[in-house]
Design a protein around this motif. Structure first.
Motif, PDB file in Angstrom:
ATOM      1  N   SER A 176       0.334  -0.915   0.195  1.00  0.00           N
ATOM      2  CA  SER A 176       0.037  -0.192  -0.164  1.00  0.00           C
ATOM      3  C   SER A 176       0.687   1.074  -0.053  1.00  0.00           C
ATOM      4  O   SER A 176       1.867   1.222   0.777  1.00  0.00           O
ATOM      5  N   LEU A 177       0.379   2.139  -0.424  1.00  0.00           N
ATOM      6  CA  LEU A 177       0.863   3.560  -0.684  1.00  0.00           C
ATOM      7  C   LEU A 177       0.435   4.320   0.361  1.00  0.00           C
ATOM      8  O   LEU A 177       0.808   5.419   0.650  1.00  0.00           O
ATOM      9  N   SER A 178      -0.831   3.950   1.130  1.00  0.00           N
ATOM     10  CA  SER A 178      -1.087   4.382   2.658  1.00  0.00           C
ATOM     11  C   SER A 178      -0.802   3.826   3.910  1.00  0.00           C
ATOM     12  O   SER A 178      -0.404   2.912   3.234  1.00  0.00           O
ATOM     13  N   ASP A 179      -1.619   3.951   5.132  1.00  0.00           N
ATOM     14  CA  ASP A 179      -1.352   3.164   6.054  1.00  0.00           C
ATOM     15  C   ASP A 179      -2.386   2.702   5.964  1.00  0.00           C
ATOM     16  O   ASP A 179      -3.469   3.588   6.803  1.00  0.00           O
ATOM     17  N   ARG A 180      -3.356   1.716   6.120  1.00  0.00           N
ATOM     18  CA  ARG A 180      -4.896   1.620   6.234  1.00  0.00           C
ATOM     19  C   ARG A 180      -5.363   2.525   5.983  1.00  0.00           C
ATOM     20  O   ARG A 180      -5.556   2.570   5.016  1.00  0.00           O
ATOM     21  N   ARG A 184      -2.852   8.812   1.843  1.00  0.00           N
ATOM     22  CA  ARG A 184      -1.716   9.859   1.686  1.00  0.00           C
ATOM     23  C   ARG A 184      -2.880  10.943  -0.144  1.00  0.00           C
ATOM     24  O   ARG A 184      -2.724  10.587  -0.612  1.00  0.00           O
ATOM     25  N   ALA A 185      -1.722  11.947   0.441  1.00  0.00           N
ATOM     26  CA  ALA A 185      -2.067  13.119  -0.762  1.00  0.00           C
ATOM     27  C   ALA A 185      -1.110  13.864  -1.063  1.00  0.00           C
ATOM     28  O   ALA A 185       0.030  14.279  -0.453  1.00  0.00           O
ATOM     29  N   PHE A 186       0.137  13.617  -2.157  1.00  0.00           N
ATOM     30  CA  PHE A 186       0.660  14.306  -2.333  1.00  0.00           C
ATOM     31  C   PHE A 186       0.681  15.541  -3.852  1.00  0.00           C
ATOM     32  O   PHE A 186       0.350  15.376  -5.078  1.00  0.00           O
ATOM     33  N   PRO A 187       0.531  16.867  -2.965  1.00  0.00           N
ATOM     34  CA  PRO A 187      -0.543  18.028  -3.989  1.00  0.00           C
ATOM     35  C   PRO A 187       1.026  18.012  -5.450  1.00  0.00           C
ATOM     36  O   PRO A 187       0.328  18.564  -6.227  1.00  0.00           O
ATOM     37  N   SER A 188       1.770  18.150  -4.665  1.00  0.00           N
ATOM     38  CA  SER A 188       2.793  18.355  -6.201  1.00  0.00           C
ATOM     39  C   SER A 188       3.341  17.120  -7.097  1.00  0.00           C
ATOM     40  O   SER A 188       4.246  17.281  -7.608  1.00  0.00           O
ATOM     41  N   LEU A 189       2.657  16.497  -6.485  1.00  0.00           N
ATOM     42  CA  LEU A 189       3.354  14.501  -7.022  1.00  0.00           C
ATOM     43  C   LEU A 189       3.199  15.092  -9.134  1.00  0.00           C
ATOM     44  O   LEU A 189       2.114  15.084  -9.234  1.00  0.00           O
ATOM     45  N   LEU A 203      -3.534   1.156  -6.240  1.00  0.00           N
ATOM     46  CA  LEU A 203      -2.465   3.267  -5.689  1.00  0.00           C
ATOM     47  C   LEU A 203      -3.226   4.191  -5.760  1.00  0.00           C
ATOM     48  O   LEU A 203      -4.869   4.272  -5.912  1.00  0.00           O
ATOM     49  N   THR A 204      -3.292   3.720  -3.936  1.00  0.00           N
ATOM     50  CA  THR A 204      -3.842   4.109  -2.687  1.00  0.00           C
ATOM     51  C   THR A 204      -3.784   5.337  -2.476  1.00  0.00           C
ATOM     52  O   THR A 204      -2.910   5.766  -1.664  1.00  0.00           O
ATOM     53  N   LEU A 205      -3.761   6.947  -3.506  1.00  0.00           N
ATOM     54  CA  LEU A 205      -2.985   8.092  -2.680  1.00  0.00           C
ATOM     55  C   LEU A 205      -3.775   9.247  -3.688  1.00  0.00           C
ATOM     56  O   LEU A 205      -4.593   8.895  -4.630  1.00  0.00           O
ATOM     57  N   VAL A 206      -3.527  10.539  -3.120  1.00  0.00           N
ATOM     58  CA  VAL A 206      -4.728  11.511  -4.222  1.00  0.00           C
ATOM     59  C   VAL A 206      -2.867  12.490  -4.406  1.00  0.00           C
ATOM     60  O   VAL A 206      -1.802  12.991  -3.644  1.00  0.00           O
ATOM     61  N   ASP A 227     -11.351  -0.839  -7.963  1.00  0.00           N
ATOM     62  CA  ASP A 227     -10.736   0.541  -6.910  1.00  0.00           C
ATOM     63  C   ASP A 227     -10.730   1.079  -7.339  1.00  0.00           C
ATOM     64  O   ASP A 227     -10.265   1.776  -8.547  1.00  0.00           O
ATOM     65  N   GLU A 228     -11.654   2.260  -7.060  1.00  0.00           N
ATOM     66  CA  GLU A 228     -11.767   3.834  -7.488  1.00  0.00           C
ATOM     67  C   GLU A 228     -10.478   4.120  -7.802  1.00  0.00           C
ATOM     68  O   GLU A 228     -10.360   5.369  -8.888  1.00  0.00           O
TER      69      GLU A 228
END
Length: 238
Positions: A176-180, A184-189, A203-206, A227-228
């Motif tokens: 996972s790219l998040s924790d439970r 996680r949001a990466f605004p500049s990625l 791909l559990t991230l924003v 997964d959405e």
């Protein structure tokens, strides 16, 4: 400008510290004694721009920023690389509340060949980090583990506000790219690379500014497209 490779007890640091015109220092060290000696020198820490730590036999835990006096003095550090530290079990980011404003110039954090280490993210720091690279780390199952008391279980967490690139390679346990349930949001990625991460199915991230995902073809076929969040990145996987 100076570049130095150091092991043993760090005796050469006395000579380096005595250099009157020392302004920019890149240093590689492979013992905990040398690392502590470096951290305790205000002059060396201030001159340090590139720091590589490797080996350090017996060192099981490491805080970034560092607890041993380094943080408040290291205002010019651009890159930190941890490499081939086979006894290291924990890398804690933001573990020392007294040096949260340290490493304000750090742009590159590279964690390579750390077979026992997990990464724990405790406090919001390293706000100017641009590149996070993690390779050949055998036990990491989450990108960055969160301390349980830091946040609500369903909170979306903005991490590293200026991070533009993530590289993930040879992480056989990464799931996972998040924790439970905490996303996680990466605004500049803008760019992410995932190769040889067979257990990463979602791909559990924003990341609203993400424009490119580099990947193995086989990995794309194994992603959970039901997964959405994962489905929202499908157009970047071409």
């Amino acid at each position: 400008m100076g570049a130095l490779q150091l092991d043993g007890e760090g005796i050469l640091l006395d000579e380096v510290e005595s250099l009157k015109k020392l302004k920019v220092l890149g240093i590689t060290m492979s013992s905990e004694t040398a690392l502590r000696r470096f951290c305790q020198s205000q002059r060396l820490a201030a001159a340090g721009h590139w720091l590589q730590i490797e080996g350090c036999r017996g060192l099981a835990s490491l805080n970034i920023p560092f607890t041993c006096c380094l943080g408040k003095n290291m205002q010019n550090m651009i890159m930190i690389l941890l490499h081939a530290m086979h006894d290291l079990e924990e890398v804690m980011i933001g573990g020392d509340l007294h040096v949260l404003n340290a490493l304000s110039c750090l742009e590159y954090l590279r964690l390579l060949a750390l077979p026992k280490a997990k990464i724990i993210w405790k406090n919001r720091c390293l706000v100017n980090l641009c590149v996070l690279e993690i390779k050949d780390c055998s036990v990491i199952d989450r990108l960055l583990k969160l301390e349980d008391h830091e946040t609500n279980s369903t909170e979306t967490i903005a991490t590293f506000p200026r991070l533009t690139k993530i590289v993930l390679r040879k992480l056989p346990e990464l799931e996972s790219l998040s924790d439970r349930d905490r996303v996680r949001a990466f605004p500049s990625l803008k760019t992410m690379e995932a190769r040889n991460c067979p257990k990463l199915k979602k791909l559990t991230l924003v990341a609203e500014n993400l424009t490119e995902i580099k990947y193995d073809k086989e990995w794309r076929d194994e992603l959970d497209w039901s997964d959405e969040r994962t489905l929202s990145f499908q157009k970047l996987l071409k």
